[in-house]
Design a protein around this motif. Structure first.
Motif, mmCIF file in Angstrom:
data_model
loop_
_atom_site.group_PDB
_atom_site.id
_atom_site.type_symbol
_atom_site.label_atom_id
_atom_site.label_comp_id
_atom_site.label_asym_id
_atom_site.label_seq_id
_atom_site.Cartn_x
_atom_site.Cartn_y
_atom_site.Cartn_z
ATOM 1 N N LEU A 28 0.864 -1.182 0.000
ATOM 2 C CA LEU A 28 0.000 0.000 0.000
ATOM 3 C C LEU A 28 0.891 1.219 0.000
ATOM 4 O O LEU A 28 1.775 1.353 0.853
ATOM 5 C CB LEU A 28 -0.893 0.009 1.236
ATOM 6 N N CYS A 29 0.674 2.106 -0.948
ATOM 7 C CA CYS A 29 1.419 3.357 -1.001
ATOM 8 C C CYS A 29 0.532 4.484 -0.486
ATOM 9 O O CYS A 29 -0.548 4.714 -1.030
ATOM 10 C CB CYS A 29 1.874 3.642 -2.435
ATOM 11 N N ASP A 30 0.968 5.134 0.572
ATOM 12 C CA ASP A 30 0.288 6.287 1.166
ATOM 13 C C ASP A 30 -1.099 5.974 1.734
ATOM 14 O O ASP A 30 -2.108 6.572 1.329
ATOM 15 C CB ASP A 30 0.198 7.431 0.150
ATOM 16 N N PRO A 31 -1.159 5.033 2.704
ATOM 17 C CA PRO A 31 -2.442 4.751 3.356
ATOM 18 C C PRO A 31 -2.725 5.762 4.470
ATOM 19 O O PRO A 31 -2.501 5.510 5.651
ATOM 20 C CB PRO A 31 -2.236 3.342 3.921
ATOM 21 N N GLY A 32 -3.239 6.929 4.080
ATOM 22 C CA GLY A 32 -3.399 8.023 5.027
ATOM 23 C C GLY A 32 -4.527 7.867 6.028
ATOM 24 O O GLY A 32 -4.492 8.465 7.104
ATOM 25 N N GLY A 33 -5.537 7.081 5.690
ATOM 26 C CA GLY A 33 -6.674 6.926 6.589
ATOM 27 C C GLY A 33 -7.707 5.984 6.003
ATOM 28 O O GLY A 33 -7.412 5.254 5.054
ATOM 29 N N ASP A 34 -8.914 5.990 6.576
ATOM 30 C CA ASP A 34 -10.005 5.107 6.125
ATOM 31 C C ASP A 34 -9.522 3.656 6.063
ATOM 32 O O ASP A 34 -9.650 2.974 5.045
ATOM 33 C CB ASP A 34 -10.532 5.544 4.757
ATOM 34 N N LEU A 35 -8.982 3.176 7.185
ATOM 35 C CA LEU A 35 -8.347 1.859 7.191
ATOM 36 C C LEU A 35 -9.331 0.732 6.910
ATOM 37 O O LEU A 35 -8.953 -0.280 6.296
ATOM 38 C CB LEU A 35 -7.640 1.626 8.528
ATOM 39 N N ASP A 36 -10.586 0.878 7.315
ATOM 40 C CA ASP A 36 -11.578 -0.159 7.018
ATOM 41 C C ASP A 36 -11.757 -0.320 5.508
ATOM 42 O O ASP A 36 -11.887 -1.436 4.995
ATOM 43 C CB ASP A 36 -12.925 0.169 7.670
#
Length: 223
Positions: free
Chosen positions: A36-44
């Motif tokens: 994953l590149c740049d998983p800033g939020g909204d993990l669900d």
């Protein structure tokens, strides 16, 4: 009849956070290993995409330290049991202030120490895919770009956008550094190279050289 071979790389772009930042889930079709590149939020949402594709995430890659790109990277890395690679250590300034910036933007932010800070010319691997790291400061001092030559694909974060370029009015930004990074690091990767920006639609370096009103050849007097 022969089956058409799979491309070496497949990817899904998942916009996250209220800033609609493009998180890229990509994987090696030979090994099913993913990043994953740049998983800033909204993990669900990101975990649902991982489950839907059935890939095995082996690491998280970060282009830079802004909240919408990495605010929840450490939380996700711990959930998945994977390391974080990137950005360049010069973005530790931004990563250290993620909780403060998160409060400002209403996005959860958790500071962290990267498992591997990246330098210009480094390589990162995902399965059998190899990405070259290009240090492209200007938007932030430690911004990096990931380029997979085989697939002619680059993950450029907030360096370049379709029809635009990254902001340089944040602390430690530098307008000339960003123009130099784009023209000296990205353009040599080839006009046919497609890129995923941090926000908005994909484009190619050739299209941006021909049309971009900020860094196109005509805009810079190079046409």
């Amino acid at each position: 009849m022969t089956d058409t071979p799979l491309p070496p790389l497949k990817a899904a772009i998942i916009p996250v956070t209220p800033l609609q930042q493009n998180c890229t889930l990509f994987w090696c079709t030979k090994t099913n290993k993913a990043a994953l590149c740049d998983p800033g939020g909204d993990l669900d949402k990101l975990k649902a995409a991982i489950a839907q594709t059935g890939v095995e995430v082996e690491k998280i890659l970060l282009t830079h330290g802004h909240i919408d790109h990495c605010g929840q990277a450490r939380v996700l890395a711990e959930d998945l049991g994977v390391p974080i690679e990137g950005p360049h250590v010069d973005d530790k300034y931004w990563i250290d202030r993620l909780p403060e910036d998160g409060a400002k933007y209403g996005i959860p932010g958790s500071s962290f120490e990267s498992d591997r800070w990246l330098e210009d010319g480094d390589t990162v691997t995902v399965g059998e895919l190899v990405f070259t790291v290009h240090h492209c400061p200007g938007h932030t001092p430690g911004h990096v770009v990931f380029h997979n030559a085989e697939s002619k694909l680059a993950l450029v974060g907030d360096v370049l956008f379709k029809g635009s370029m990254g902001r340089t009015d944040f602390p430690r930004g530098n307008h000339q550094d960003l123009i130099d990074a784009i023209t000296q690091k990205l353009w040599p990767l080839g006009d046919e190279t497609a890129f995923v920006p941090g926000h908005g639609p994909m484009s190619t370096f050739g299209h941006e050289r021909a049309t971009n009103p900020f860094v196109g050849d005509a805009a810079l007097g190079r046409g």
